[in-house]
Design an enzyme around this catalytic site. Structure first.
Site, mmCIF file in Angstrom:
data_model
loop_
_atom_site.group_PDB
_atom_site.id
_atom_site.type_symbol
_atom_site.label_atom_id
_atom_site.label_comp_id
_atom_site.label_asym_id
_atom_site.label_seq_id
_atom_site.Cartn_x
_atom_site.Cartn_y
_atom_site.Cartn_z
ATOM 1 N N ASP A 192 30.928 28.151 21.044
ATOM 2 C CA ASP A 192 30.522 27.605 22.347
ATOM 3 C C ASP A 192 29.599 26.422 22.104
ATOM 4 O O ASP A 192 28.566 26.551 21.438
ATOM 5 C CB ASP A 192 29.807 28.697 23.155
ATOM 6 N N SER A 201 29.880 31.533 32.224
ATOM 7 C CA SER A 201 28.831 30.507 32.286
ATOM 8 C C SER A 201 27.829 30.889 33.381
ATOM 9 O O SER A 201 27.243 31.974 33.301
ATOM 10 C CB SER A 201 29.479 29.146 32.538
ATOM 11 N N HIS A 221 33.267 26.893 25.032
ATOM 12 C CA HIS A 221 32.623 27.381 26.249
ATOM 13 C C HIS A 221 33.654 27.903 27.260
ATOM 14 O O HIS A 221 34.462 27.129 27.778
ATOM 15 C CB HIS A 221 31.774 26.274 26.878
#
Ligand SMILES: *[C@@H]1O[C@H](CO)[C@@H](O)[C@H](O)[C@H]1NC(C)=O
Ligand SMILES: *[C@@H]1O[C@H](CO)[C@@H](O)[C@H](O)[C@H]1NC(C)=O
Ligand SMILES: *[C@@H]1O[C@H](CO)[C@@H](O)[C@H](O)[C@H]1NC(C)=O
Ligand SMILES: *[C@@H]1O[C@H](CO)[C@@H](O)[C@H](O)[C@H]1NC(C)=O
Length: 529
Positions: free
Chosen positions: A416, A193, A455
């Site tokens: 995601d 991320s 994610h």
């Protein structure tokens, strides 16, 4: 927002070349200050610490981490002309150091999580470090630092968060590690991320200071994708309907069920969301009953329209601004809603685009992000691009990386729900265009899409568990990875082991054998979208 099971597994799978003379406690107390160009060290303190247990801290860690005895080093530094104070922390295992330094990244507005991410790394034998970049380690922090007293953008701190801190962290961490063990470490980056974005910053701007870079679900194209994250809210606002997330997720579940077997296995994973999008007609599920997370109802036409537009992405006045959600991605974060005291359901923008638009794009904390329509979204999208120099972090010219010999391994979850994988795929394609073809680029940059993974692979999806180990083999043994292993966490209700293929290939079941055995899959050319 960051899965660390790859590190936990590493501790058992990689040998530790032991040092003849393990470093002493005395040495820990007297480590010299590192030299960092364009930064001035303010303080350095160090002390050895006994082994300890760090309790789980979701969503960063999900199980307790047993940390061995370490030498802990804290450094604060400032950048001349900028009244900032950034903290760097380095943990050096007193025993079983594996010869490697690992810089670990952050998530959302946090540049680094300190013990939460250093803990699993030192448990696996790494010297590990992270930094706060001079901004608070609180994911909701922009109100405290985005603007200065005059209401102007705090460009210095935003630069720290964007890129500079990656360099400071690596230089300080490597120097301290070498001072302590009297040996140069092999240096790695690991992050997902925001941590993945920091990894690509390292690849583009500071490739020489790392030997290997692992970047998951990178938050590159930040000025673009973060604003586009508001699209699900805008869709609901424009339509005047705010379905409960369970109803939206019921539409997603119907699409997944419809397309599930296209990859040969019925397992809740759609390997090629684009292909699914071309064959599934969501209008066919209007009126179907659902029962998701204890909420029962019937799928309405309004919810179907909302989900279809979320899949299409922000196409405003004939211009496609960004990608839509891949089929399989959950709706609960970006299309979240809330019910007021009067029982009325309204939109609830995700905190990252909410704070980005208020504090950075508009520089107006009173700006009502939940009121924007598609016209306003387009304006914000274009305005946000003025931050590209700082936070786009998608420069396709990787010639410095190539020359440095440093290896870059990028992976992205195919489902995601926060940062869509299509952005990373677009970056990969631009690199191929700029750097001369797939095979050429594969010599130093390999990209993997993990089907069905959310994610950073949190929770119940089969996320890569050997990505760091594969990168180390590539860097230290010259063996580049062609596949990764995807595995659900041990707490997942259904255990899945899946093959993850090097882009542009996709895994396909061989129609025979245990569906949880890697040997039952092959990497094949995907269908054209
Ligand atoms: C490093 O900083 C942490 C957090 O402020 C503190 O708890 C710890 O005692 C410090 N360690 C050293 C060696 O100064
Ligand atoms: C620098 O920041 C400190 C607080 O961190 C503040 O007290 C001081 O006034 C600032 N100095 C300048 C020159 O802005
Ligand atoms: C809906 O699911 C819950 C468990 O999640 C179950 O207790 C309930 O009976 C289900 N309702 C129907 C109508 O199937
Ligand atoms: C959605 O919003 C509710 C508040 O209405 C919040 O409690 C929940 O955590 C949010 N869900 C997600 C996935 O962010």
């Amino acid at each position: 927002m960051k899965l660390l099971n790859s590190l936990i597994l590493l501790s058992t799978s990689l040998s530790h070349p032991s040092l003849a003379h393990p470093p002493s406690h005395h040495l820990c107390a007297t480590l010299p200050s590192p030299l960092i160009s364009n930064a001035r060290i303010l303080t350095i303190s160090s002390a050895s610490k006994p082994a300890t247990l760090i309790p789980p801290s979701p969503p960063i860690t999900f199980s307790p981490i047993s940390v061995p005895s370490i030498c802990e080093v804290n450094i604060t530094l400032t950048h001349p002309g900028l009244n900032d104070t950034a903290t760097i922390q380095i943990w050096l295992p007193l025993q079983n150091w594996n010869g490697r330094f690992l810089a670990v990244g952050g998530s959302a507005w946090v540049a680094g999580h300190f013990g939460l991410t250093q803990g699993p790394a030192v448990a696996a034998g790494f010297a590990a470090a992270s930094t706060d970049a001079g901004v608070p380690t609180n994911p909701f922090s922009p109100p405290s630092w985005a603007l200065d007293e005059a209401g102007e953008l705090n460009v210095g701190l935003l630069t720290n968060f964007a890129s500079r801190s990656v360099y400071d962290l690596a230089i300080a961490g490597k120097a301290i590690t070498e001072s302590f063990y009297k040996r140069k470490p092999v240096a790695y980056w690991n992050g997902c991320s925001t941590g993945g974005r920091q990894g690509l910053v390292a690849a583009q701007q500071y490739p020489e200071v790392f030997d290997g870079i692992l970047a998951g679900a990178p938050a590159i194209y930040w000025p673009e994708y973060v604003v586009a994250e508001l699209w699900p809210q805008v869709v609901m606002k424009d339509a005047g309907v705010f379905p409960p997330v369970e109803e939206l997720d019921a539409v997603v579940a119907a699409a997944v069920a419809f397309c599930d077997e296209l990859d040969g296995v019925r397992d809740g994973i759609v390997t090629e969301p684009n292909v699914c999008a071309g064959s599934f007609d969501a209008r066919a599920v209007i009126g179907q009953s659902y029962n998701i997370s204890g909420k029962e109802g019937k799928i309405g036409a309004g919810a179907v329209d909302v989900v279809r537009k979320i899949w299409q992405g922000p196409n405003i006045d004939g211009q496609q601004l960004w990608y839509g959600a891949p089929i399989g991605a959950a709706m609960d974060i970006l299309a979240n809603t809330t019910v007021s005291n009067h029982g009325k359901r309204t939109g609830l923008p995700f905190f990252v685009p909410d704070t980005w638009v208020k504090w950075f794009v508009q520089k107006d904390p009173t700006y009502a992000v939940s009121d924007i329509d598609s016209k306003a979204l387009k304006k914000l999208f274009l305005k946000s691009q003025s931050f590209d120099d700082l936070l786009n972090n998608a420069n396709p010219d990787l010639s410095r990386l190539q020359r440095s010999g440093t290896k870059l391994l990028v992976w992205h979850g195919g489902a995601d729900q926060i940062i869509y994988s299509q952005g990373t795929t677009q970056y990969r394609q631009r690199v191929e265009g700029a750097m001369g073809g797939v095979d050429h680029v594969d010599e130093y940059f390999r990209y993997f899409i993990a089907p069905g993974v959310n994610h950073c692979g949190v929770g119940t999806t089969p996320a890569p568990v050997n990505a760091l180990e594969s990168l180390i083999k590539w860097v230290e043994k010259g063996v580049p990875p062609s596949t990764l292993t995807g595995q659900t966490s041990s707490s997942a209700p259904v255990q899945l082991t899946r093959l993850i293929c090097k882009y542009p290939l996709v895994p396909k079941y061989r129609q025979t054998g245990d569906t949880n055995s890697l040997a039952s899959y092959e990497c094949v050319k995907g269908s054209p979208p």
